[in-house]
Each structure stands twice: as C-alpha cells, then as structure tokens.
Design an enzyme around this catalytic site. Sequence first.
Site, short mmCIF file in Angstrom:
data_model
loop_
_atom_site.label_atom_id
_atom_site.label_comp_id
_atom_site.label_asym_id
_atom_site.label_seq_id
_atom_site.Cartn_x
_atom_site.Cartn_y
_atom_site.Cartn_z
N LYS A 158 1.17 -1.46 0.21
CA LYS A 158 0.42 -0.12 0.09
C LYS A 158 0.54 1.12 -0.12
O LYS A 158 0.28 2.23 -0.61
CB LYS A 158 -1.40 -0.50 1.48
CG LYS A 158 -2.28 0.90 1.69
CD LYS A 158 -2.41 1.22 2.42
CE LYS A 158 -3.09 -0.54 2.61
NZ LYS A 158 -4.15 -0.14 4.31
N LYS A 170 2.37 -3.73 11.06
CA LYS A 170 0.43 -3.92 12.03
C LYS A 170 0.78 -4.38 12.99
O LYS A 170 1.36 -5.22 13.67
CB LYS A 170 -0.08 -4.44 10.40
CG LYS A 170 -1.68 -4.29 10.60
CD LYS A 170 -2.02 -3.29 9.98
CE LYS A 170 -3.48 -2.56 10.05
NZ LYS A 170 -3.56 -1.77 9.41
N HIS A 253 -4.48 18.26 11.43
CA HIS A 253 -5.68 18.44 10.73
C HIS A 253 -6.39 17.45 9.24
O HIS A 253 -5.02 17.09 8.47
CB HIS A 253 -5.92 19.88 10.34
CG HIS A 253 -5.94 20.77 11.63
ND1 HIS A 253 -4.75 21.66 11.96
CD2 HIS A 253 -6.75 21.01 12.19
CE1 HIS A 253 -5.07 22.16 13.44
NE2 HIS A 253 -6.53 21.82 12.93
N SER A 257 -10.09 11.82 9.29
CA SER A 257 -11.45 11.46 8.05
C SER A 257 -10.43 11.26 6.60
O SER A 257 -10.36 11.06 6.25
CB SER A 257 -11.87 13.05 8.01
OG SER A 257 -11.48 14.07 7.24
N TYR A 306 -18.56 11.65 2.34
CA TYR A 306 -18.04 12.55 1.25
C TYR A 306 -19.40 11.98 0.29
O TYR A 306 -18.79 13.12 -1.09
CB TYR A 306 -17.05 12.22 1.14
CG TYR A 306 -15.54 12.77 2.34
CD1 TYR A 306 -15.72 13.85 2.26
CD2 TYR A 306 -15.18 12.11 3.34
CE1 TYR A 306 -14.54 14.93 2.54
CE2 TYR A 306 -14.41 13.19 3.71
CZ TYR A 306 -13.86 14.22 3.67
OH TYR A 306 -13.33 15.34 4.93
N SER A 426 -0.71 10.28 7.47
CA SER A 426 0.22 10.07 8.32
C SER A 426 1.63 10.15 8.22
O SER A 426 1.93 10.74 8.84
CB SER A 426 -0.08 8.09 8.69
OG SER A 426 -1.50 8.22 10.05
N LYS A 432 5.36 16.62 9.93
CA LYS A 432 5.07 17.51 10.54
C LYS A 432 6.22 17.28 11.78
O LYS A 432 6.80 17.97 13.01
CB LYS A 432 3.11 17.89 11.48
CG LYS A 432 2.98 18.90 12.13
CD LYS A 432 1.82 18.52 12.01
CE LYS A 432 0.99 19.77 13.35
NZ LYS A 432 0.05 19.52 13.31
N ARG A 504 -2.42 10.74 -8.67
CA ARG A 504 -1.61 10.01 -9.10
C ARG A 504 -1.00 8.77 -9.50
O ARG A 504 -0.97 8.18 -9.95
CB ARG A 504 -0.36 10.86 -9.09
CG ARG A 504 1.24 10.46 -9.40
CD ARG A 504 1.91 10.72 -8.97
NE ARG A 504 2.01 11.27 -7.26
CZ ARG A 504 3.45 11.30 -6.59
NH1 ARG A 504 3.84 11.66 -7.34
NH2 ARG A 504 3.54 11.48 -5.18
#
Length: 546
Positions: A158, A170, A253, A257, A306, A426, A432, A504
């Site tokens: 992934k 995991k 932020h 979601s 959504y 993530s 960040k 993309r």
Amino acid sequence: MFRVLPKLRSATHANCLPSSVAAVHTTPAVTGSWQIPDRLQHVPTAQDPGFFEMVEFFFHKACVLVEDTLIDEHMKNQRIPRELKEKKCRGILRLIEPCAHVLEVTFPLQRDNGEYEMITGYRAQHSHHRSPCKGGIRYSMDVNQDEVKALAALMTYKCACVDVPFGGGKAGVKINPKLYSDNELEQITRRFAMELAKKGFLGPAIDVPAPDMGTSEREMAWIADTYANTAGYNDLNAAACITGKPINQGGIHGRSSATGRGVFHGLENFINEAQYMSMIGHTPGWGGKTFIVQGFGNVGMHTCRYLTRAGATCIGVAELDGSIFNKNGIDPKDLEDYKNEHRTIVGFPGAEPYEGEDLMFEQVDILIPAATEKVIHAGNASKIKAIIIAEAANGPITPAGDKILQSKGCLVIPDMYINAGGVTVSYFEWLKNLNHVSYGRLTFKYERESNYHLLQSVQDSLERRFGRVGGKIHVTPSEEFNKRMSGASEKDIVHSGLDYSMERTALKIMNTAMDLELGLDLRSAAYVNSITKIFDTYRDSGLAFS
C-alpha cells in the site's frame, strides 16, 4: 467535465474496449519462469483461505506478470548475463515476500474488580526496504499472527502504491475493547507500548503505528506519552513515534477523516473516467448513483459523508448488530448523530430495519465493504449485484470471490489503493512531527499579504488605464478567491496533498492495467506497480549478506 486520460485516449490495444464481459477480465498469459508456489495453489478456489495466504497469492500473481519487465527493463543497465539477472530478480522477489519480524507479547492486566487476566498482543514488521515501518494497531478478538502478518504485508504494498516511503507493519491486541473500562484500556495500551519499545518495535525511526479497528486518537495519545516518558525520554522527535494523535498532542488536521476521504477520491478518479465507466456500462459522474456501506465506523462514516456531498445516495448501512435500508436515501449526518447517542444504528428513524438475506446482495451501483476481511467469498460473490466495489476495508474479498466478481463484469477498486488515505496523511503527520512546525505556519501571513497586494495592483492598473472618473475602481474578489485570500491552512494542505496522491496513483494503475492488457483487473495492476517500486529500491541499495 469528465476526464479521458491522455495515455488512455491514444491507446490502440485491441482489448481496451472488449466486446464481451469475459474478455474484459481475461488476463493474458505471460511467458516467464516465475510460478505461484504449490502451497498457494488452493487459494484461488478456497472458501476461507488464510489472510496472509491471500496477500501472498496476489503477490505471486503479480510477479508472474512483471518478472520479464523487471529483468529486461529494470535491470538492463546491469552488465551481467541474463541468466544472472534472472537469478537476482528472483532473489529480490523472494526477499520482498516474507515478514521480516513478528513479535508476540503476553502481559498481565489487573482489572477494576481485582481479577487478573493475561493479554496477548502482536506486532509484525513486513519490510525494511524503507524505514520506519508503518501500520495500525487494532483491538479485536479476531487478532492473530496470520492476520497481523497479512496486514503488515498489505501495508508494504500500500505504501509503495501511493509513494509513501515506509515499510509495512501491523499490530493487534486480542481483546474486545467494549468489555473493558477506560482505565483498563489505558493500562493495556501503555503496557503494550512499553513492550513494543523494549523490543525495538516502536520509535520514530523504527516503527510508527497508527489507529485501526477498535482504537482511536485517544489510544495514540497514550502511546505517545508512554514512549516519551520511557524509551524516548531523550528523543527530540519522540512525538513522531506514532500518528493519528489528537491535534493538541502533535496530530494533524484531517487525519481522522483521511481514510474515508481517500476512499471518496479513489472512487471519484474511476467514476469520472469515461473509458472505465463505459467498460462496465455506466455513465461517468456521481449523479444518480446509489451506494451501500458495510460498516459504519470511522472509515464507513466519513466515506458515506463525502459520497453524499458529491451527489451519490446512500440507501443502506450494515453493522454487526443490524442493518438499515431506505431506497430514498439515508442522511449520514443524522445517522452519525444517532449512533453517537445510542451506540448503534439499530432503530434509526430515517430508515427501516433491513430484513432481507444480506444488505450486500441488494441492487446498488456501489458497494463499500468497510469492516473486516473476507466478507465476500466464493459462497456469496455470485449474489453481489453492485457493479462497482470499493475495498475500504483490508482484504474484504477473497481470491475466489474476486474471480467471480470479475467474471460478472464488476469494477473492483483494490484495498491497497483505495484505503491508502490514512497512511498518506499519517506520513504528513510524521513529517510535521519531525519538522516541529505546522504546515502553513511559516507562509500563511506572507500569502495573505501577497494576495492583497495583487488585488491592489490590479486596481491601480485599471485606474491608470481608465482614470478615476466617478470614483475609485474597486476590485472585488470572488467568493472562492476570498476564501483562499489568507493562504492555505494545514487542513487545506493536507487535503490537497491527499487528493493529488490519490489522483496520481489512479493514473499509474490505469496505465499499468492498459500496458499489461489487464482490462478491469486493477488489483494486479496495483500490485505490479508496488512490486516494481520495491524491487527498484532493493536493486539500487544492494543486498547485505552475513
């Protein structure tokens, strides 16, 4: 306006728009020496295969397709005979497949009533071709070693699929979180974090977990605090040991979601693609399309929200304790409020209780399994009437079920692509934390003032050209420009990065499917893309021998 991708527009492959459904799903034979191992030969027809076996089967199926390309194209600059290239290629592919490390821990819990209980947890690290490893922590009674190995492997593919530079990991704790108090859950979470850290399975440069089934930002905050006050007490980047944290604890932020938003954009990229819609006999766009969601947790809820905003209609929601149905549409916000208050969707006044065989078997355009693995299999795939299936959960369709759906002409958008929104954001949160500054903070004021100066410059130019007869010429920004006047917020940047990543990646999957003449077999195309990227990493970094 609906898109026709440039590469698809100029395609000349004879089977791009086949005349029969069977032709769409016929994967041509590829000459090569790679074969699916004997131990996995039963998987394509198995009613209930092992989860890790499923991932391994899809991996080997893609290897059969891509082996010659890896040798002839990706190793063409290596000055060795083709025979040695073949051996090296097979060696790298064998290196990619297995899990590197699997940890099982058992520790005691003193419950609130004074009784003691033994808790078992697992953490699998599938691949270290990129560091750190990345993957969620789930609390479920279904957790076992096979499951965490499968999910870790899926995370490797992934991350590679959406160009996120992580290896796969995991974790899981074998409990039903609903049966434990908040105090007990905190004890379990903090002890599990310490066990992971002691064994080198937790750290910003080693292994970075995230929320999954049964966990949330609360558990992530406990883990971050535990690590920062124990193994990571002198680590400046300790906050980056885990993602999915609350905003005030170093979170970002849009993370809560992110997976649901990724599902929406993953669907949108194919639903707006005219050629793919024509292959399944649908018109492009969201208008008039209906959908059913299986699982109304974090992913299912945000996906429902959504898709409804985009113009689709939710006609059913299935949960473990009951399902609801309303052919005229279910309001996701009302359902969310009801579930938050009653802890169930059963009894929701905006829909009727579903009393049929299985909500997944209803006539609908889009089916979104967003709960657990292996819910669509050889025993029920023939009853699925949806023409588009978005795998918001991990591994919801077995290989046997997948084959049946393909033979029916279904467009299955694979889990390793469509639910990658969570790991993508993530990655942004991890960056960040390492940078120790919020996105947009350094440029926010500068962008705002630049936009004001731009408007003033336009006004001055107009006044110089036409004069001020009748007063100043006021330049009034549009409502859309006015919203962006102050520059991009952190949420804007996160959403933009996620949207671009999904778009993309969809383009790459479409092009690979066309190049290999796979028709609607998007899963194989996605696996081929991931394997190729991981292969290139190992090819260039070399192999260490001890």
